[in-house]
Scaffold this motif. Structure first.
Motif, PDB file in Angstrom:
ATOM      1  N   ASN A 160       0.698  -1.150  -0.035  1.00 22.26           N
ATOM      2  CA  ASN A 160      -0.048   0.044   0.194  1.00 22.26           C
ATOM      3  C   ASN A 160       0.986   1.275   0.156  1.00 22.26           C
ATOM      4  O   ASN A 160       0.364   2.309  -0.694  1.00 22.26           O
ATOM      5  N   LYS A 182       2.048   1.569  -3.391  1.00 20.68           N
ATOM      6  CA  LYS A 182       1.084   2.294  -4.333  1.00 20.68           C
ATOM      7  C   LYS A 182       0.764   3.605  -4.111  1.00 20.68           C
ATOM      8  O   LYS A 182       0.496   4.471  -4.911  1.00 20.68           O
ATOM      9  N   ARG A 211      -3.811   9.859   0.503  1.00 18.00           N
ATOM     10  CA  ARG A 211      -2.520   9.030   0.645  1.00 18.00           C
ATOM     11  C   ARG A 211      -1.421   9.874   0.335  1.00 18.00           C
ATOM     12  O   ARG A 211      -0.325   9.649   0.922  1.00 18.00           O
TER      13      ARG A 211
END
Length: 157
Positions: free
Chosen positions: A37, A40, A52
């Motif tokens: 993650n 990503k 994010r």
């Protein structure tokens, strides 16, 4: 009622025990999931401020790190091809790193985050053990009191 209370305490204790066992068994999968993650999030990083990107910036600022395994992870991202390294990779407060690797932190963030998590696991385990002990004491005392009441050791007032 006391027996029902003790049963609920037993149920909660068992759920906590299962959660601890599952967490211990799948700890490597949790690490891999975090790493995937985070990679990503680097690939989808942008400066517009989605959650994010903000998380990546916060981790890199707080831990003084850059990238997943090292700063070269950024070289494979679209953001790097457009603007270079993000400001959160800087060694100093106010810098514009662009593509200058001398101005940024070289260590990756993954190992730093894992080190922090592993160092705090003792505290989490200690608190969990303490809570479990209090639950077991509560279960024991509830059954003792229930047993004493059923044997008519207390006078009804």
């Amino acid at each position: 009622m006391l027996k029902l209370y003790a049963m609920f305490l037993i149920l909660i204790f068992l759920v906590e025990l299962v959660a601890a066992i599952v967490g211990f068994i799948f700890r490597h999968e949790i690490k891999n999931s975090f790493k995937n993650n985070y990679e990503k999030a680097l690939k989808q990083y942008n400066s517009t401020g989605d959650y994010r990107s903000e998380a990546v910036d916060k981790i890199q600022n707080m831990l003084h790190c850059c990238g997943v395994t090292d700063y070269r992870n950024w070289e494979d991202t679209n953001y790097y091809s457009e603007a270079g390294f993000p400001k959160s990779c800087c060694k100093l407060e106010d810098c514009s790193p662009q593509r200058d690797a001398d101005k940024i932190n070289h260590e990756g963030c993954f190992l730093k985050v894992m080190a922090i998590i592993e160092s705090e696991m003792g505290v989490v385990a200690g608190i969990s053990f303490g809570v479990a002990c209090f639950q077991l004491i509560g279960i024991f005392l509830a059954y003792c009191l229930s047993h004493a009441i059923t044997n008519n050791q207390y006078e009804i007032v």
